[in-house]
Each structure stands twice: as C-alpha cells, then as structure tokens.
Design a protein around this motif. Sequence first.
Motif, PDB file in Angstrom:
ATOM      1  N   SER A 198       0.813  -1.222   0.000  1.00 31.82           N
ATOM      2  CA  SER A 198       0.000   0.000   0.000  1.00 31.82           C
ATOM      3  C   SER A 198       0.841   1.263   0.000  1.00 31.82           C
ATOM      4  N   ALA A 199       2.118   1.151   0.364  1.00 26.64           N
ATOM      5  CA  ALA A 199       2.985   2.329   0.437  1.00 26.64           C
ATOM      6  C   ALA A 199       3.789   2.542  -0.838  1.00 26.64           C
ATOM      7  N   MET A 200       3.694   1.617  -1.762  1.00 21.33           N
ATOM      8  CA  MET A 200       4.538   1.694  -2.953  1.00 21.33           C
ATOM      9  C   MET A 200       4.188   2.882  -3.831  1.00 21.33           C
ATOM     10  N   ARG A 201       2.941   3.371  -3.757  1.00 20.85           N
ATOM     11  CA  ARG A 201       2.531   4.492  -4.608  1.00 20.85           C
ATOM     12  C   ARG A 201       2.758   5.850  -3.941  1.00 20.85           C
ATOM     13  N   ASP A 202       3.293   5.840  -2.744  1.00 20.62           N
ATOM     14  CA  ASP A 202       3.507   7.054  -1.960  1.00 20.62           C
ATOM     15  C   ASP A 202       4.960   7.500  -2.098  1.00 20.62           C
ATOM     16  N   SER A 203       5.184   8.699  -2.606  1.00 19.37           N
ATOM     17  CA  SER A 203       6.549   9.170  -2.834  1.00 19.37           C
ATOM     18  C   SER A 203       7.347   9.280  -1.540  1.00 19.37           C
ATOM     19  N   THR A 204       6.682   9.467  -0.414  1.00 19.28           N
ATOM     20  CA  THR A 204       7.404   9.601   0.854  1.00 19.28           C
ATOM     21  C   THR A 204       7.985   8.277   1.329  1.00 19.28           C
ATOM     22  N   SER A 205       7.639   7.177   0.666  1.00 17.15           N
ATOM     23  CA  SER A 205       8.185   5.867   1.028  1.00 17.15           C
ATOM     24  C   SER A 205       9.590   5.659   0.498  1.00 17.15           C
ATOM     25  N   TYR A 206      10.045   6.558  -0.357  1.00 17.67           N
ATOM     26  CA  TYR A 206      11.322   6.378  -1.037  1.00 17.67           C
ATOM     27  C   TYR A 206      12.355   7.373  -0.517  1.00 17.67           C
ATOM     28  N   GLY A 207      13.526   6.847  -0.159  1.00 20.06           N
ATOM     29  CA  GLY A 207      14.559   7.691   0.413  1.00 20.06           C
ATOM     30  C   GLY A 207      15.635   8.118  -0.575  1.00 20.06           C
ATOM     31  N   TYR A 208      15.638   7.493  -1.740  1.00 22.34           N
ATOM     32  CA  TYR A 208      16.666   7.797  -2.738  1.00 22.34           C
ATOM     33  C   TYR A 208      15.988   8.194  -4.052  1.00 22.34           C
ATOM     34  N   TRP A 209      16.488   9.294  -4.630  1.00 21.08           N
ATOM     35  CA  TRP A 209      15.893   9.826  -5.856  1.00 21.08           C
ATOM     36  C   TRP A 209      16.963  10.152  -6.887  1.00 21.08           C
ATOM     37  N   GLY A 210      16.643   9.895  -8.151  1.00 19.04           N
ATOM     38  CA  GLY A 210      17.494  10.326  -9.244  1.00 19.04           C
ATOM     39  C   GLY A 210      17.211  11.780  -9.583  1.00 19.04           C
ATOM     40  N   GLN A 211      17.953  12.314 -10.538  1.00 17.74           N
ATOM     41  CA  GLN A 211      17.875  13.737 -10.854  1.00 17.74           C
ATOM     42  C   GLN A 211      16.713  14.084 -11.776  1.00 17.74           C
ATOM     43  N   GLY A 212      16.064  13.116 -12.379  1.00 19.95           N
ATOM     44  CA  GLY A 212      14.962  13.394 -13.282  1.00 19.95           C
ATOM     45  C   GLY A 212      15.422  13.471 -14.724  1.00 19.95           C
ATOM     46  N   THR A 213      14.572  13.001 -15.606  1.00 20.27           N
ATOM     47  CA  THR A 213      14.847  13.091 -17.041  1.00 20.27           C
ATOM     48  C   THR A 213      13.564  13.534 -17.735  1.00 20.27           C
ATOM     49  N   LEU A 214      13.693  14.516 -18.630  1.00 21.96           N
ATOM     50  CA  LEU A 214      12.529  15.139 -19.246  1.00 21.96           C
ATOM     51  C   LEU A 214      12.039  14.336 -20.445  1.00 21.96           C
TER      52      LEU A 214
END
Length: 126
Positions: free
Chosen positions: A105-121
């Motif tokens: 149930s937490a997989m769709r919540d962005s706050t569940s993730y502690g590591y993020w990439g820089q983003g790609t457009l």
Amino acid sequence: VQLQASGGGLVQPGGSLRLSCAASGRSFSRNVMAWFRQGPGKEREFVAAFRLGDSSPKHADSVKGRFTLSRDKAKDTAYLQMNSLKPEDTAVYFCAASAGWIILSAMRDSTSYGYWGQGTLVTVSS
C-alpha cells in the motif's frame, strides 16, 4: 549513493521511449525501485514500482498497458519502457528507490522512497 536516470527526450505522439535508472554506491536489489513523474504545473505522481519477489510490477492506471517497468537485478538497474506515448505523458520522470522493504500500500507514496534520481525530461509533441 546515486540513482542516475537517463533516456528522456522529444518524441511524437504514439512513439516510444525507454528510460533507465542505474543505481551505484550500494545495492538496491532487495528494495523497491519506482518511477514517478511531474508534469508542468502538476504534483508528482506515481507511475510504476517493482518490489523484487512480487510476481509483477505495479503501474498507475493512467499508464497501464502502455508502460512497463522492469528490473535487472545483476546490473542494479530499473527500466521504464514507454509505448503509445501521449502528450499528457509529458513530464520530468524521476526514479526512486526505497531504503528498505515497504508494504504494498505504500509503494505508490513518494514519501516511502529515500533515494531519488535527478529526473529526465520526456516531451511528447508533434
């Protein structure tokens, strides 16, 4: 610890792109890897997530049947194959990884993730 996202670009409606997210600095093989996106003037939204051990990844309804998330455990890399792209798919796409195991149930919540990439457009336009 780094997540390096790549593969974005300009594509015409109906076209395809494949995004990659490579992890380095530690192994995420036991964690959840996911993709989120943020369109112009919109909040960040869940796209897909894959928890190793599950039979299949989870996808948002808006991309189901068009996008597919996969993982290469040996390379510690996640991929997002995007087909039949639409203008409303235009967004900055972010890959993310959890710090540990998270419940379904937490997989769709962005706050569940502690590591993020820089983003790609990704821009879908004719």
